[in-house]
Design an enzyme around this catalytic site. Structure first.
Site, PDB file in Angstrom:
ATOM      1  N   LYS A  52       0.840  -1.207   0.000  1.00 44.98           N
ATOM      2  CA  LYS A  52       0.000   0.000   0.000  1.00 44.98           C
ATOM      3  C   LYS A  52       0.874   1.255   0.000  1.00 44.98           C
ATOM      4  CE  LYS A  52      -3.847  -2.462   2.042  1.00 44.98           C
ATOM      5  NZ  LYS A  52      -4.623  -2.860   3.219  1.00 44.98           N
ATOM      6  N   GLN A  96      -4.655  -1.870   9.326  1.00 48.66           N
ATOM      7  CA  GLN A  96      -4.516  -3.186   8.716  1.00 48.66           C
ATOM      8  C   GLN A  96      -5.101  -4.254   9.639  1.00 48.66           C
ATOM      9  OE1 GLN A  96      -3.242  -3.628   5.513  1.00 48.66           O
ATOM     10  NE2 GLN A  96      -4.047  -5.693   5.787  1.00 48.66           N
ATOM     11  N   ASP A 119     -11.305   2.503   3.548  1.00 49.64           N
ATOM     12  CA  ASP A 119     -11.640   1.085   3.351  1.00 49.64           C
ATOM     13  C   ASP A 119     -13.155   0.896   3.257  1.00 49.64           C
ATOM     14  OD1 ASP A 119      -9.374  -0.512   3.131  1.00 49.64           O
ATOM     15  OD2 ASP A 119      -9.022  -0.578   5.296  1.00 49.64           O
TER      16      ASP A 119
END
Ligand code: NAP
Length: 284
Positions: A52, A96, A119
Site C-alpha cells: 500500500k 490493517q 476502506d
C-alpha cells in the site's frame, strides 16, 4: 477459450488515472495523505502494508506508517486514530486487519472519521452503500465491478451468484451487483445444494477462502467467473477459490490468481484516498 481478465493491466490503468489527477491536485497545493496503522508483526499484514505504501508513492500520495507493538492497548490505538482524524494533512486512515488478540477491530473502525474511512468498513459508510448514496466503496468488491466494466461485461439483468457473505467482500459485493441491476443470490456455508445455485450464474463471484473450491460441475457453460480467493495450495503456491484448470475451459471470462482481483484492491484504495482528499478540500 475463456477471456482472461487481466487485473494487472486494468489496475495499472486505474492507478495511472489516479496519478494524473493527483498531479493536477498538486498544482492546487493539495497532496493526498494516507495513514496506515499496523499493529504487531503478522508477516502477511506487513506485505500488504508495504504494498500500500509503495502504491501511494507511485501515484504521488504521501503515506505515513504507524507501526505499533502487538501489546498496544486499545486506548493507545484509539488515541492514535483520534489524532489522525484531527490532522488536515491526513485524508485517509486505514488500520490493517486482523488486529492482534485483545484489540477490538470494530471499535477501531468506528473511531475512524467516516470521511477518512477509505476502506469503507465503518457502519456509516456501509449504510450509505445499502442506500446507494456513497462516497467510498469497499476496495475489493469495487475492484471486481471495475474489472467487469473494463472488460465490457454487462451486469444488468444477469444472474449473479456470490459465494460468501463476509462484511468486507461477500455482502458488499452482492450489493454492488444489485446496484448494477444484476439479479443477485448470496450463498454461504448453510446453502443447500450449492452447485445447483451456482450453475444458474451468468456471473459467479467466489469469496470463500478455500483453495480450488469451485469446480467445473458448479459452473454454467459460458459463465463469467470472478475469483476473489487468496489461498495457498498443497505446495504453498498462491491460488484462488476456483479450480482454474477445470473451470477456465468452460467459461467465457475468468480472473486468474494471482493477477486478477488482487491488484485491483490496492488500486481502488488509491482511488478512495484521492476522492477523500478531494472531498475534504471541497472539490467534487
Ligand atoms: P470469510 O470472512 O472467511 O468468509 C468466507 C465466506 O465463505 C463465509 O460467508 C462462509 O459462509 C462462506 N463459506 C465457507 N465455506 C463454505 C462452503 N462450504 N460453501 C459455501 N460457502 C462457504 O472470508 P473473506 O474475508 O470474505 O475472504 C474470502 C476470500 O477472499 C479469502 O480467500 C480471502 O483471502 C480473499 N480476499 C481477497 C482479497 C483480494 O484483495 N483479492 C481481499 C479480501 C479477501 P458462512 O458465512 O456461512 O460461514
Amino acid at each position: 477459450m475463456a477471456k482472461i481478465i487481466d487485473g494487472k493491466a486494468i489496475s495499472a490503468q486505474v492507478r495511472a488515472d489516479v496519478a494524473a489527477e493527483t498531479a493536477e491536485l498538486k498544482e492546487k497545493g493539495i497532496v493526498p495523505g494516507l495513514a496506515v496503522i499496523i499493529v504487531g508483526d503478522d508477516p502477511a499484514s506487513r506485505v500488504y502494508v508495504n504494498n500500500k505504501k509503495k502504491a501511494c508513492a507511485e501515484v504521488g500520495f504521501r503515506s505515513e506508517e504507524f507501526a505499533l507493538p502487538a501489546d498496544t492497548d486499545q486506548s493507545e490505538l484509539l488515541a492514535l486514530v483520534k489524532c489522525l482524524n484531527d490532522r488536515s494533512d491526513i485524508n485517509g486512515i486505514l488500520c490493517q486487519l486482523p488486529l492482534p488478540k485483545g484489540l477490538d477491530d470494530k471499535a477501531v473502525i468506528k473511531a475512524i472519521a467516516p470521511e477518512k474511512d477509505v476502506d469503507a468498513f465503518s457502519e456509516e459508510n456501509v449504510g450509505k452503500i445499502m442506500i446507494g448514496k456513497y462516497d467510498f466503496l469497499p476496495c475489493t468488491p469495487a475492484g471486481v465491478i471495475e474489472l467487469l466494466r473494463a472488460s465490457d461485461i454487462e451486469i444488468a439483468g444477469k444472474e449473479c451468484v456470490v459465494i460468501g457473505r463476509s462484511n468486507i467482500v461477500g455482502k458488499p459485493m452482492a450489493m454492488l451487483l444489485l446496484h448494477e441491476n444484476g439479479t443477485v443470490t448470496i450463498c454461504h456455508s448453510r446453502t443447500k445444494d450449492l452447485a445447483e445455485v451456482t450453475r444458474r450464474a451468468d456471473i459467479l463471484v467466489a469469496a470463500v477462502g478455500k483453495a480450488k473450491f469451485v469446480t467445473a460441475d458448479m459452473v454454467k457453460e459460458g459463465a463469467v467467473v470472478i475469483d476473489v480467493g487468496m489461498n495457498r495450495d498443497e505446495n504453498g503456491k498462491l491460488c484462488g477459490d476456483v479450480d482454474y484448470a477445470s473451470v477456465e475451459p468452460k467459461c467465457s471470462a475468468i480472473t486468474p490468481v494471482p493477477g486478477g482481483v488482487g491488484p485491483m484492491t490496492i488500486a481502488m484504495l488509491m482511488k478512495n484516498t484521492l476522492k477523500a482528499a478531494k472531498l475534504q478540500n471541497g472539490i467534487k
